[in-house]
Design a protein around this motif. Structure first.
Motif, mmCIF file in Angstrom:
data_model
loop_
_atom_site.group_PDB
_atom_site.id
_atom_site.type_symbol
_atom_site.label_atom_id
_atom_site.label_comp_id
_atom_site.label_asym_id
_atom_site.label_seq_id
_atom_site.Cartn_x
_atom_site.Cartn_y
_atom_site.Cartn_z
ATOM 1 N N PHE A 41 21.887 34.995 43.839
ATOM 2 C CA PHE A 41 23.251 35.201 44.313
ATOM 3 C C PHE A 41 23.626 36.670 44.228
ATOM 4 C CE2 PHE A 41 23.573 34.268 39.827
ATOM 5 C CZ PHE A 41 24.467 35.223 39.367
ATOM 6 N N THR A 42 24.624 37.035 45.011
ATOM 7 C CA THR A 42 25.149 38.390 44.987
ATOM 8 C C THR A 42 26.662 38.332 44.996
ATOM 9 O OG1 THR A 42 25.213 38.557 47.391
ATOM 10 C CG2 THR A 42 23.213 39.320 46.325
ATOM 11 N N ARG A 72 27.571 29.436 53.329
ATOM 12 C CA ARG A 72 27.766 29.584 54.770
ATOM 13 C C ARG A 72 27.879 31.040 55.203
ATOM 14 N NH1 ARG A 72 32.542 25.711 56.101
ATOM 15 N NH2 ARG A 72 32.702 25.304 53.899
ATOM 16 N N ASN A 73 28.235 31.922 54.280
ATOM 17 C CA ASN A 73 28.371 33.331 54.645
ATOM 18 C C ASN A 73 27.054 34.100 54.525
ATOM 19 O OD1 ASN A 73 28.215 33.340 51.876
ATOM 20 N ND2 ASN A 73 29.846 34.825 51.579
ATOM 21 N N LEU A 74 25.989 33.407 54.233
ATOM 22 C CA LEU A 74 24.675 34.043 54.160
ATOM 23 C C LEU A 74 24.148 34.251 55.576
ATOM 24 C CD1 LEU A 74 22.699 34.888 51.904
ATOM 25 C CD2 LEU A 74 21.602 32.687 52.175
ATOM 26 N N ALA A 75 23.774 35.474 55.892
ATOM 27 C CA ALA A 75 23.302 35.787 57.246
ATOM 28 C C ALA A 75 21.982 35.074 57.507
ATOM 29 C CB ALA A 75 23.122 37.293 57.405
ATOM 30 N N LYS A 76 21.909 34.386 58.622
ATOM 31 C CA LYS A 76 20.686 33.687 59.005
ATOM 32 C C LYS A 76 19.682 34.702 59.564
ATOM 33 C CE LYS A 76 22.560 29.608 58.337
ATOM 34 N NZ LYS A 76 23.425 29.855 57.230
ATOM 35 N N PRO A 85 32.039 39.489 48.658
ATOM 36 C CA PRO A 85 31.601 38.161 49.122
ATOM 37 C C PRO A 85 30.509 37.577 48.229
ATOM 38 C CG PRO A 85 30.990 39.878 50.698
ATOM 39 C CD PRO A 85 31.767 40.538 49.608
ATOM 40 N N PHE A 86 30.706 36.355 47.822
ATOM 41 C CA PHE A 86 29.745 35.644 46.980
ATOM 42 C C PHE A 86 28.754 34.933 47.890
ATOM 43 C CE2 PHE A 86 28.565 31.949 44.282
ATOM 44 C CZ PHE A 86 27.966 32.671 43.257
ATOM 45 N N LYS A 87 27.504 35.344 47.834
ATOM 46 C CA LYS A 87 26.453 34.722 48.640
ATOM 47 C C LYS A 87 25.409 34.153 47.698
ATOM 48 C CE LYS A 87 27.053 38.013 52.389
ATOM 49 N NZ LYS A 87 26.387 38.937 53.291
ATOM 50 N N TYR A 88 24.865 32.994 48.078
ATOM 51 C CA TYR A 88 23.888 32.368 47.193
ATOM 52 C C TYR A 88 22.906 31.514 47.984
ATOM 53 C CZ TYR A 88 26.815 28.276 47.888
ATOM 54 O OH TYR A 88 27.512 27.248 48.463
#
Length: 186
Positions: A53-54, A105-109, A24-27
């Motif tokens: 980013f990861t 949007r896939n970044l955990a809040k 998963p691409f998170k930024y």
């Protein structure tokens, strides 16, 4: 036979890209504008990005993809001195009246805890007077966290103590390469 070798190479590249996409691409990023005050570019704006980013893409690939601007420079985030709080403060500096960051949007809040009811009002007043910088107390009270600093103030208007405790979550085995004293500017 060279076509078969080229096709095999393309297949390997596609498999490598597919594997990257499975991660998963998170930024999170901020666009910053700096206006030159002197020199031949005086008055010109310099827009640049601060990105964390990861997954999915390497720094080298990102630099190769970016065709805008004079130069591209992507550095690895190495929290060896100031910790994660420093990068957050840096990215959120100069808010100009609004939220400046954009995140996937896939970044955990983060789960924000306003009041955990672990400390009573009377207990808070006692802690503010007696245990403000007591590392052992805070780490015992909040297991799995490492104490950094505590700030307390008394509001004479309403008669309540207010306290901010800075701690970070640890797995108990991994010790970061930075020290707590590096965070403090006292």
């Amino acid at each position: 036979m060279p076509e078969i070798e080229a096709l095999a190479e393309q297949r390997e590249e596609l498999l490598r890209r597919k594997k990257k996409l499975e991660t998963p691409f998170k930024y999170i990023y901020v666009i910053e504008c700096v206006t030159y005050k002197t020199g031949e570019l005086k008055g010109c704006n310099n827009y640049h990005f601060h990105v964390i980013f990861t997954g999915g893409i390497s720094r080298k690939e990102l630099e190769a993809m970016w065709q805008n601007g004079i130069r591209t420079n992507a550095d690895r985030f190495q929290p060896n001195k100031f910790g994660p709080e420093a990068i957050a403060k840096y990215m959120l500096k100069d808010p100009q009246g609004s939220k400046r960051y954009v995140c996937s949007r896939n970044l955990a809040k983060p789960k924000v805890t306003i009041q955990d009811n672990k400390i009573t009002t009377r207990g808070l007043a006692r802690i503010a007077r007696e245990r403000l910088d007591d590392t052992a107390y805070w780490e015992r009270k909040y297991k799995g966290y490492r104490f950094v600093k505590c700030y307390a103030r008394y509001n004479e208007y309403n008669g309540y103590w207010y306290m901010s405790v800075i701690m970070y979550k640890t797995d108990g085995q991994t010790v970061p390469r930075w020290e707590v004293k590096d965070w403090l500017d006292d």
